[in-house]
Scaffold this motif. Structure first.
Motif, PDB file in Angstrom:
ATOM      1  N   GLN A  42       4.299  80.714  96.602  1.00 44.43           N
ATOM      2  CA  GLN A  42       5.395  79.945  96.011  1.00 44.43           C
ATOM      3  C   GLN A  42       5.416  80.094  94.484  1.00 44.43           C
ATOM      4  O   GLN A  42       6.481  80.244  93.886  1.00 44.43           O
ATOM      5  N   ALA A  43       4.262  80.071  93.862  1.00 39.00           N
ATOM      6  CA  ALA A  43       4.202  80.245  92.403  1.00 39.00           C
ATOM      7  C   ALA A  43       4.703  81.632  92.001  1.00 39.00           C
ATOM      8  O   ALA A  43       5.419  81.780  91.000  1.00 39.00           O
ATOM      9  N   ALA A  44       4.355  82.652  92.781  1.00 43.63           N
ATOM     10  CA  ALA A  44       4.813  84.013  92.481  1.00 43.63           C
ATOM     11  C   ALA A  44       6.314  84.150  92.713  1.00 43.63           C
ATOM     12  O   ALA A  44       7.008  84.832  91.939  1.00 43.63           O
ATOM     13  N   ILE A  45       6.830  83.508  93.747  1.00 40.31           N
ATOM     14  CA  ILE A  45       8.279  83.508  93.982  1.00 40.31           C
ATOM     15  C   ILE A  45       8.986  82.835  92.804  1.00 40.31           C
ATOM     16  O   ILE A  45      10.024  83.313  92.329  1.00 40.31           O
ATOM     17  N   ASN A  46       8.428  81.736  92.329  1.00 43.86           N
ATOM     18  CA  ASN A  46       9.005  81.054  91.154  1.00 43.86           C
ATOM     19  C   ASN A  46       8.976  81.963  89.933  1.00 43.86           C
ATOM     20  O   ASN A  46       9.926  81.994  89.146  1.00 43.86           O
ATOM     21  N   PRO A  55       8.408  93.111  87.425  1.00 41.58           N
ATOM     22  CA  PRO A  55       7.746  93.354  88.708  1.00 41.58           C
ATOM     23  C   PRO A  55       6.616  92.371  88.997  1.00 41.58           C
ATOM     24  O   PRO A  55       6.104  92.320  90.116  1.00 41.58           O
ATOM     25  N   ALA A  56       6.217  91.565  88.020  1.00 42.52           N
ATOM     26  CA  ALA A  56       5.046  90.700  88.164  1.00 42.52           C
ATOM     27  C   ALA A  56       5.168  89.732  89.335  1.00 42.52           C
ATOM     28  O   ALA A  56       4.235  89.596  90.129  1.00 42.52           O
ATOM     29  N   GLY A  57       6.277  89.037  89.442  1.00 38.90           N
ATOM     30  CA  GLY A  57       6.430  88.050  90.515  1.00 38.90           C
ATOM     31  C   GLY A  57       6.284  88.673  91.895  1.00 38.90           C
ATOM     32  O   GLY A  57       5.503  88.203  92.730  1.00 38.90           O
ATOM     33  N   ALA A  58       7.027  89.749  92.132  1.00 34.45           N
ATOM     34  CA  ALA A  58       6.957  90.426  93.433  1.00 34.45           C
ATOM     35  C   ALA A  58       5.553  90.984  93.681  1.00 34.45           C
ATOM     36  O   ALA A  58       5.043  90.925  94.806  1.00 34.45           O
ATOM     37  N   PHE A  59       4.929  91.520  92.627  1.00 33.84           N
ATOM     38  CA  PHE A  59       3.584  92.056  92.789  1.00 33.84           C
ATOM     39  C   PHE A  59       2.616  90.959  93.237  1.00 33.84           C
ATOM     40  O   PHE A  59       1.841  91.150  94.177  1.00 33.84           O
ATOM     41  N   TYR A  60       2.663  89.800  92.595  1.00 34.63           N
ATOM     42  CA  TYR A  60       1.725  88.739  92.956  1.00 34.63           C
ATOM     43  C   TYR A  60       2.064  88.093  94.297  1.00 34.63           C
ATOM     44  O   TYR A  60       1.166  87.605  94.984  1.00 34.63           O
ATOM     45  N   VAL A  61       3.333  88.123  94.695  1.00 36.89           N
ATOM     46  CA  VAL A  61       3.664  87.727  96.070  1.00 36.89           C
ATOM     47  C   VAL A  61       2.949  88.672  97.031  1.00 36.89           C
ATOM     48  O   VAL A  61       2.303  88.248  97.998  1.00 36.89           O
TER      49      VAL A  61
END
Length: 136
Positions: A42-46, A55-61
């Motif tokens: 959820q934090a990565a989606i946010n 690309p950071a959010g998708a990478f951490y998801v």
């Protein structure tokens, strides 16, 4: 001369945004290493919502799904599919960054491909892992 100043101004403006993304991402790493996968996802989606071009959010998801996949017994094909979707999304975003931010682009391309290789190794699909590892 004006173009040079514009370029420098663009770098100056972009640097704080990159720093904010990486600062938020560092907190996500702590959460998924603490095995709080849903919270990390959820934090990565946010993060991805706040910085849609990064690309950071998708990478951490993808990393959160990868970590969860490794600990599932039995491993879930759905978790692996979600990992692949997020990882491919991160890779696409990283490639798009190449003209403006080559260092960030290379970092996330290598990281995404590296985790894809790891995921294939976890599934014992070594032949699929090798090209990802080489490319990463």
């Amino acid at each position: 001369m004006k173009v040079r100043y514009f370029f420098l101004l663009a770098l100056f403006i972009a640097a704080p945004a990159r720093a904010a993304v990486e600062e938020d991402a560092a907190q996500i790493v702590d959460v998924f290493y603490d095995l709080q996968f849903e919270r990390a996802i959820q934090a990565a989606i946010n993060l991805e919502t706040r910085y849609p071009d990064s690309p950071a959010g998708a990478f951490y998801v993808s990393v959160a799904y990868y970590q969860r996949y490794l600990l599932e017994d039995p491993p879930s094909p759905d978790t692996f599919a979600r990992f692949e979707q997020a990882s491919n999304r991160a890779l696409e975003k990283a490639v798009k960054l190449m003209p403006e931010q080559p260092t960030v682009s290379h970092y996330y391309q290598g990281a995404s491909l590296g985790f894809q290789a790891r995921a294939f190794v976890a599934q014992k699909h070594y032949a699929l892992a090798i090209p990802k590892a080489r490319q990463g």
